[in-house]
Design a protein around this motif. Structure first.
Motif, PDB file in Angstrom:
ATOM      1  N   LEU A 197     -84.736 -36.895  52.455  1.00  0.00           N
ATOM      2  CA  LEU A 197     -84.220 -35.877  53.387  1.00  0.00           C
ATOM      3  C   LEU A 197     -82.713 -35.652  53.184  1.00  0.00           C
ATOM      4  CD1 LEU A 197     -86.166 -36.928  56.627  1.00  0.00           C
ATOM      5  CD2 LEU A 197     -86.521 -34.857  55.263  1.00  0.00           C
ATOM      6  N   LEU A 198     -81.969 -36.750  52.978  1.00  0.00           N
ATOM      7  CA  LEU A 198     -80.528 -36.624  52.760  1.00  0.00           C
ATOM      8  C   LEU A 198     -80.230 -35.893  51.436  1.00  0.00           C
ATOM      9  CD1 LEU A 198     -79.244 -40.152  53.891  1.00  0.00           C
ATOM     10  CD2 LEU A 198     -79.028 -37.996  55.128  1.00  0.00           C
ATOM     11  N   ALA A 199     -81.000 -36.202  50.407  1.00  0.00           N
ATOM     12  CA  ALA A 199     -80.798 -35.545  49.109  1.00  0.00           C
ATOM     13  C   ALA A 199     -81.080 -34.053  49.218  1.00  0.00           C
ATOM     14  CB  ALA A 199     -81.699 -36.184  48.063  1.00  0.00           C
ATOM     15  N   ALA A 200     -82.118 -33.683  49.960  1.00  0.00           N
ATOM     16  CA  ALA A 200     -82.440 -32.271  50.141  1.00  0.00           C
ATOM     17  C   ALA A 200     -81.348 -31.554  50.910  1.00  0.00           C
ATOM     18  CB  ALA A 200     -83.774 -32.138  50.868  1.00  0.00           C
ATOM     19  N   GLN A 201     -80.796 -32.208  51.937  1.00  0.00           N
ATOM     20  CA  GLN A 201     -79.712 -31.586  52.702  1.00  0.00           C
ATOM     21  C   GLN A 201     -78.458 -31.423  51.837  1.00  0.00           C
ATOM     22  OE1 GLN A 201     -78.690 -33.439  56.498  1.00  0.00           O
ATOM     23  NE2 GLN A 201     -76.589 -32.687  56.309  1.00  0.00           N
ATOM     24  N   PHE A 202     -78.181 -32.422  50.987  1.00  0.00           N
ATOM     25  CA  PHE A 202     -77.003 -32.347  50.119  1.00  0.00           C
ATOM     26  C   PHE A 202     -77.077 -31.114  49.216  1.00  0.00           C
ATOM     27  CE2 PHE A 202     -74.922 -33.273  46.044  1.00  0.00           C
ATOM     28  CZ  PHE A 202     -73.644 -33.573  46.464  1.00  0.00           C
ATOM     29  N   ASN A 203     -78.280 -30.807  48.736  1.00  0.00           N
ATOM     30  CA  ASN A 203     -78.446 -29.695  47.797  1.00  0.00           C
ATOM     31  C   ASN A 203     -78.740 -28.360  48.480  1.00  0.00           C
ATOM     32  OD1 ASN A 203     -78.392 -30.787  44.877  1.00  0.00           O
ATOM     33  ND2 ASN A 203     -79.682 -32.271  45.929  1.00  0.00           N
ATOM     34  N   GLN A 204     -79.439 -28.375  49.617  1.00  0.00           N
ATOM     35  CA  GLN A 204     -79.901 -27.135  50.238  1.00  0.00           C
ATOM     36  C   GLN A 204     -79.211 -26.805  51.549  1.00  0.00           C
ATOM     37  OE1 GLN A 204     -81.999 -25.199  48.630  1.00  0.00           O
ATOM     38  NE2 GLN A 204     -82.377 -26.695  47.003  1.00  0.00           N
ATOM     39  N   GLY A 205     -78.507 -27.763  52.151  1.00  0.00           N
ATOM     40  CA  GLY A 205     -77.931 -27.545  53.464  1.00  0.00           C
ATOM     41  C   GLY A 205     -78.919 -27.960  54.555  1.00  0.00           C
ATOM     42  N   PRO A 206     -78.640 -27.646  55.811  1.00  0.00           N
ATOM     43  CA  PRO A 206     -79.544 -28.010  56.911  1.00  0.00           C
ATOM     44  C   PRO A 206     -80.984 -27.579  56.630  1.00  0.00           C
ATOM     45  CG  PRO A 206     -77.493 -27.138  57.777  1.00  0.00           C
ATOM     46  CD  PRO A 206     -77.448 -26.925  56.289  1.00  0.00           C
ATOM     47  N   LEU A 207     -81.954 -28.405  57.060  1.00  0.00           N
ATOM     48  CA  LEU A 207     -83.364 -28.192  56.727  1.00  0.00           C
ATOM     49  C   LEU A 207     -84.136 -27.697  57.941  1.00  0.00           C
ATOM     50  CD1 LEU A 207     -83.843 -31.565  54.790  1.00  0.00           C
ATOM     51  CD2 LEU A 207     -83.401 -29.312  53.780  1.00  0.00           C
ATOM     52  N   SER A 208     -85.004 -26.724  57.703  1.00  0.00           N
ATOM     53  CA  SER A 208     -85.902 -26.264  58.772  1.00  0.00           C
ATOM     54  C   SER A 208     -87.039 -27.273  58.930  1.00  0.00           C
ATOM     55  CB  SER A 208     -86.470 -24.892  58.436  1.00  0.00           C
ATOM     56  OG  SER A 208     -87.328 -24.982  57.299  1.00  0.00           O
ATOM     57  N   LEU A 209     -87.748 -27.180  60.019  1.00  0.00           N
ATOM     58  CA  LEU A 209     -88.866 -28.093  60.257  1.00  0.00           C
ATOM     59  C   LEU A 209     -89.930 -27.956  59.182  1.00  0.00           C
ATOM     60  CD1 LEU A 209     -89.988 -30.279  62.132  1.00  0.00           C
ATOM     61  CD2 LEU A 209     -91.073 -28.478  63.501  1.00  0.00           C
ATOM     62  N   ASP A 234     -80.018 -17.019  60.909  1.00  0.00           N
ATOM     63  CA  ASP A 234     -81.298 -16.287  60.940  1.00  0.00           C
ATOM     64  C   ASP A 234     -82.106 -16.576  62.200  1.00  0.00           C
ATOM     65  OD1 ASP A 234     -80.773 -15.168  58.429  1.00  0.00           O
ATOM     66  OD2 ASP A 234     -81.616 -16.908  57.381  1.00  0.00           O
ATOM     67  N   GLY A 235     -81.525 -17.376  63.122  1.00  0.00           N
ATOM     68  CA  GLY A 235     -82.215 -17.693  64.373  1.00  0.00           C
ATOM     69  C   GLY A 235     -83.266 -18.786  64.214  1.00  0.00           C
ATOM     70  N   ILE A 236     -83.197 -19.557  63.142  1.00  0.00           N
ATOM     71  CA  ILE A 236     -84.177 -20.615  62.887  1.00  0.00           C
ATOM     72  C   ILE A 236     -83.550 -21.962  63.208  1.00  0.00           C
ATOM     73  CG2 ILE A 236     -85.613 -21.722  61.125  1.00  0.00           C
ATOM     74  CD1 ILE A 236     -85.612 -19.054  59.632  1.00  0.00           C
ATOM     75  N   GLU A 237     -84.304 -22.837  63.860  1.00  0.00           N
ATOM     76  CA  GLU A 237     -83.826 -24.177  64.144  1.00  0.00           C
ATOM     77  C   GLU A 237     -83.800 -24.998  62.851  1.00  0.00           C
ATOM     78  OE1 GLU A 237     -86.237 -25.937  67.129  1.00  0.00           O
ATOM     79  OE2 GLU A 237     -85.159 -24.982  68.794  1.00  0.00           O
ATOM     80  N   VAL A 238     -82.656 -25.638  62.598  1.00  0.00           N
ATOM     81  CA  VAL A 238     -82.519 -26.460  61.399  1.00  0.00           C
ATOM     82  C   VAL A 238     -81.969 -27.817  61.796  1.00  0.00           C
ATOM     83  CG1 VAL A 238     -82.229 -24.548  59.775  1.00  0.00           C
ATOM     84  CG2 VAL A 238     -80.226 -25.455  60.985  1.00  0.00           C
ATOM     85  N   PHE A 239     -82.211 -28.799  60.897  1.00  0.00           N
ATOM     86  CA  PHE A 239     -81.806 -30.183  61.172  1.00  0.00           C
ATOM     87  C   PHE A 239     -80.837 -30.652  60.076  1.00  0.00           C
ATOM     88  CE2 PHE A 239     -85.916 -29.388  62.990  1.00  0.00           C
ATOM     89  CZ  PHE A 239     -85.849 -29.944  64.259  1.00  0.00           C
ATOM     90  N   PHE A 240     -79.827 -31.434  60.495  1.00  0.00           N
ATOM     91  CA  PHE A 240     -78.830 -31.917  59.533  1.00  0.00           C
ATOM     92  C   PHE A 240     -78.307 -33.274  59.966  1.00  0.00           C
ATOM     93  CE2 PHE A 240     -76.596 -29.693  62.849  1.00  0.00           C
ATOM     94  CZ  PHE A 240     -75.444 -30.419  63.077  1.00  0.00           C
ATOM     95  N   ASN A 241     -77.954 -34.098  58.982  1.00  0.00           N
ATOM     96  CA  ASN A 241     -77.334 -35.388  59.236  1.00  0.00           C
ATOM     97  C   ASN A 241     -75.827 -35.178  59.273  1.00  0.00           C
ATOM     98  OD1 ASN A 241     -75.986 -37.995  57.900  1.00  0.00           O
ATOM     99  ND2 ASN A 241     -77.810 -38.631  59.019  1.00  0.00           N
TER     100      ASN A 241
END
Length: 240
Positions: free
Chosen positions: A32-44, A72-79
């Motif tokens: 999850l951390l690697a994906a956030q590092f490359n893509q930014g905050p993650l949607s559910l 875009d009005g979408i809930e996203v999650f980030f560390n």
């Protein structure tokens, strides 16, 4: 600016922050951390795709992430720690780049055209005028010395077998020639010698030589003598 391929990883913080997680949960957390590092905050939806059959781990790992609504009005999650460290790394990289560019500009020599200094020049042109006057006086002095140096003239006449009157005539001709051409003469004696050699080799030379005059007068005397001898040998011709 291109994406930074690396960031600092604080192993003590990682060990202390994940001590209560299972090895399986730690693996899901890393993904999850690697994906956030490359893509930014993650949607559910992105979280579910990453975890696949390990959805149960999200119930534990959810506490490591904050939630917000993106543009875009979408809930996203980030560390939050990941966001902080990534920003710190971005600022550090930017600062290093600026240092390199600044040093490069400092070390790169800048070409500055050098304008040659014009000597003897000022606003009033007084020094230039004095220089012209001095050059004129020096040139005239060299001409005078060239025309009146009797010892040199005698040596030249002997070396070139030329009469003094002819030499003095040629000297004046040489002075007029150089003045008309506007030539700068450093040594009149040396330049005159070269000029004489190039101009008076051949027919011109013989018309000025002493030997040609002596030969001419001697030949005439010999011819007259021969005529007298011939006349003496033929006395009978006197009666005719």
């Amino acid at each position: 600016m291109a994406k930074d391929p690396a960031m600092l990883w604080y192993w003590n913080d990682w060990t202390g922050g994940t001590m209560t997680l299972t090895r399986h949960q730690k693996g899901c957390y890393i993904d999850l951390l690697a994906a956030q590092f490359n893509q930014g905050p993650l949607s559910l939806e992105q979280v579910k795709t990453l975890l696949g059959t390990d959805q149960a781990s999200w119930t534990v790992l959810r506490a490591k992430f904050k939630k917000k609504v993106n543009s875009d009005g979408i809930e996203v999650f980030f560390n939050e720690r990941m966001v902080t460290e990534k920003e710190k790394r971005r600022l550090f990289s930017k600062k290093q780049t600026e240092k390199v560019n600044k040093r490069w500009q400092k070390d790169t020599p800048v070409y500055t055209p050098v304008i040659p200094k014009i000597e003897n020049e000022n606003e009033n042109g007084i020094e230039d005028e004095n220089k012209i006057k001095n050059d004129f006086v020096n040139t005239n002095s060299k001409k005078e010395e060239f025309l009146t140096n009797q010892k040199w003239k005698e040596q030249f006449c002997m070396a070139k077998n030329i009469q003094m009157a002819a030499l003095e005539k040629l000297q004046k001709e040489f002075i007029i020639d150089t003045d008309l051409k506007g030539e700068f003469v450093d040594s009149y004696k040396r330049y005159f010698t070269n000029w004489f050699n190039s101009k008076h080799n051949g027919t011109h030379k013989h018309s000025f030589t002493k030997s040609s005059v002596r030969k001419s007068s001697g030949a005439e005397k010999l011819l007259n003598s021969l005529k007298d001898d011939i006349a003496a040998l033929r006395p009978g011709q006197q009666n005719n």
